[in-house]
Design a protein around this motif. Structure first.
Motif, PDB file in Angstrom:
ATOM      1  N   SER A 190      14.635   0.131  35.105  1.00 10.05           N
ATOM      2  CA  SER A 190      14.426  -0.074  36.781  1.00 10.05           C
ATOM      3  C   SER A 190      16.567  -0.402  36.997  1.00 10.05           C
ATOM      4  CB  SER A 190      13.622  -0.663  37.528  1.00 10.05           C
ATOM      5  OG  SER A 190      13.578  -1.707  37.256  1.00 10.05           O
ATOM      6  N   ASN A 193      18.603  -1.235  33.897  1.00  7.14           N
ATOM      7  CA  ASN A 193      19.433  -1.024  33.159  1.00  7.14           C
ATOM      8  C   ASN A 193      20.100   0.330  33.329  1.00  7.14           C
ATOM      9  OD1 ASN A 193      21.045  -0.612  31.016  1.00  7.14           O
ATOM     10  ND2 ASN A 193      19.979  -2.643  29.898  1.00  7.14           N
ATOM     11  N   SER A 194      20.499   1.148  34.079  1.00  5.68           N
ATOM     12  CA  SER A 194      20.464   2.854  33.524  1.00  5.68           C
ATOM     13  C   SER A 194      20.964   3.547  32.251  1.00  5.68           C
ATOM     14  CB  SER A 194      22.081   3.122  34.756  1.00  5.68           C
ATOM     15  OG  SER A 194      22.912   2.390  33.737  1.00  5.68           O
ATOM     16  N   LYS A 195      22.287   2.403  31.619  1.00  2.46           N
ATOM     17  CA  LYS A 195      22.051   3.016  30.285  1.00  2.46           C
ATOM     18  C   LYS A 195      20.691   3.070  29.269  1.00  2.46           C
ATOM     19  CE  LYS A 195      24.498   1.851  26.097  1.00  2.46           C
ATOM     20  NZ  LYS A 195      25.945   1.659  25.661  1.00  2.46           N
ATOM     21  N   ARG A 224      17.698   3.292  30.487  1.00  2.14           N
ATOM     22  CA  ARG A 224      17.066   4.315  31.461  1.00  2.14           C
ATOM     23  C   ARG A 224      17.119   6.019  29.990  1.00  2.14           C
ATOM     24  NH1 ARG A 224      18.203   2.175  35.977  1.00  2.14           N
ATOM     25  NH2 ARG A 224      19.241   3.450  36.482  1.00  2.14           N
ATOM     26  N   ASP A 225      18.712   5.556  29.905  1.00  2.43           N
ATOM     27  CA  ASP A 225      19.903   7.573  29.236  1.00  2.43           C
ATOM     28  C   ASP A 225      19.266   7.272  28.559  1.00  2.43           C
ATOM     29  OD1 ASP A 225      20.515   8.081  31.891  1.00  2.43           O
ATOM     30  OD2 ASP A 225      23.084   6.715  30.991  1.00  2.43           O
ATOM     31  N   SER A 275      23.565  10.165  34.695  1.00  4.07           N
ATOM     32  CA  SER A 275      22.637   9.449  35.022  1.00  4.07           C
ATOM     33  C   SER A 275      21.332   9.901  36.241  1.00  4.07           C
ATOM     34  CB  SER A 275      22.289   7.836  35.249  1.00  4.07           C
ATOM     35  OG  SER A 275      22.786   7.568  33.630  1.00  4.07           O
ATOM     36  N   GLY A 276      22.308   9.879  37.396  1.00  7.22           N
ATOM     37  CA  GLY A 276      21.134  10.465  38.753  1.00  7.22           C
ATOM     38  C   GLY A 276      21.147  12.413  38.257  1.00  7.22           C
ATOM     39  N   GLU A 307      17.982  12.216  35.694  1.00  2.00           N
ATOM     40  CA  GLU A 307      16.819  11.265  37.421  1.00  2.00           C
ATOM     41  C   GLU A 307      16.590  12.385  38.765  1.00  2.00           C
ATOM     42  OE1 GLU A 307      17.994   7.955  38.750  1.00  2.00           O
ATOM     43  OE2 GLU A 307      18.006   7.129  36.236  1.00  2.00           O
TER      44      GLU A 307
END
Length: 248
Positions: free
Chosen positions: A45, A47-49, A51-52, A182-183, A186
């Motif tokens: 939540s 750490n966007s990298k 999540r990817d 990412s956006g 998601e």
């Protein structure tokens, strides 16, 4: 994006043996570990990298238990493996442009292996920047076409912030700017879409078709050698593979 042969690569990878699938799991495991260390958190939540990477792992059918174990290990002090990201560029047979992204704990070994592959199969490894100008970084999200309404998928993708949309025979390909990837991913995931693949890729501006069997065979063997190397994470190229088979 005419000539984009990503889907044929995906089909071939999905048909690989269990041994080859294990290699894919290993490569994605490295990416997950690096994402934890570089992102400074094992919490997706924040750490966007990460999540990817988790989305990429799930698209490649990596079991959830494996994902959780890799993240836990990378977050712990007992994990001593340190990987360095190095990108190599070069040419395959007849000037096919290749970008090879690696994660390695021994740059001398990796560079030696890659140079050997290029030399053995009719190519040559070049200097940084020698082919990257022929590519543009884009987010690429692939959704299987079966059971989906094209207009609805396109509408959802564009509303999510996608830059481009293409309908192929088997899949829908959704393109984004790298910073929007990412956006968009998601947003589509929240709408219930499952992905064949979702990654930031190097997409070539033009493609080259090989016409003689010797060059095609050498190029395929070069690709296979690179894919089989544990240090190699991604291979981007401008080869327009023959439509008669599923090999990229």
């Amino acid at each position: 994006m005419s000539g984009h042969s990503k889907w044929s690569t995906i089909k071939r990878k999905k048909e690989k043996t269990d041994g080859a699938r294990a290699k894919v799991f290993t490569k994605i495991g490295r990416e997950l570990a690096v994402a934890v260390r570089e992102g400074g958190s094992a919490d997706p939540s924040s750490n966007s990298k990460l999540r990817d990477c988790i989305a990429k792992a799930k698209a490649n059918n990596v079991p959830n238990d494996n994902i959780e174990r890799i993240i836990k290990k990378a977050a712990g002090d007992n994990d001593s493996s340190k990987y360095e990201a190095i990108t190599y560029e070069g040419y395959g047979p007849n000037g096919i442009a290749l970008i090879v992204e690696t994660l390695t704990d021994n740059r001398n070994r990796t560079a030696g292996d890659l140079r050997h592959y290029f030399d053995k199969f009719g190519g040559n490894m070049g200097t940084p920047g020698c082919v990257s100008f022929m590519f543009e970084q884009k987010g690429v999200i692939v959704v299987e076409r079966e059971g989906q309404d094209e207009d609805k998928v396109m509408e959802d993708a564009l509303e999510a912030g996608a830059a481009d949309f293409q309908a192929d025979d088997d899949v829908f390909e959704i393109y984004t700017e790298p910073e929007d990837f990412s956006g968009v991913r998601e947003d589509l995931q929240a709408k219930g879409y499952a992905f064949v693949s979702a990654d930031v890729e190097m997409v070539p501006s033009t493609y080259v078709k090989l016409t003689d069997e010797e060059s095609i065979t050498k190029m395929q063997r070069l690709m296979d050698a690179l894919e089989d190397n544990d240090d190699v994470q991604n291979i981007w190229h401008n080869w327009e593979a023959p439509e008669s088979d599923d090999e990229d």
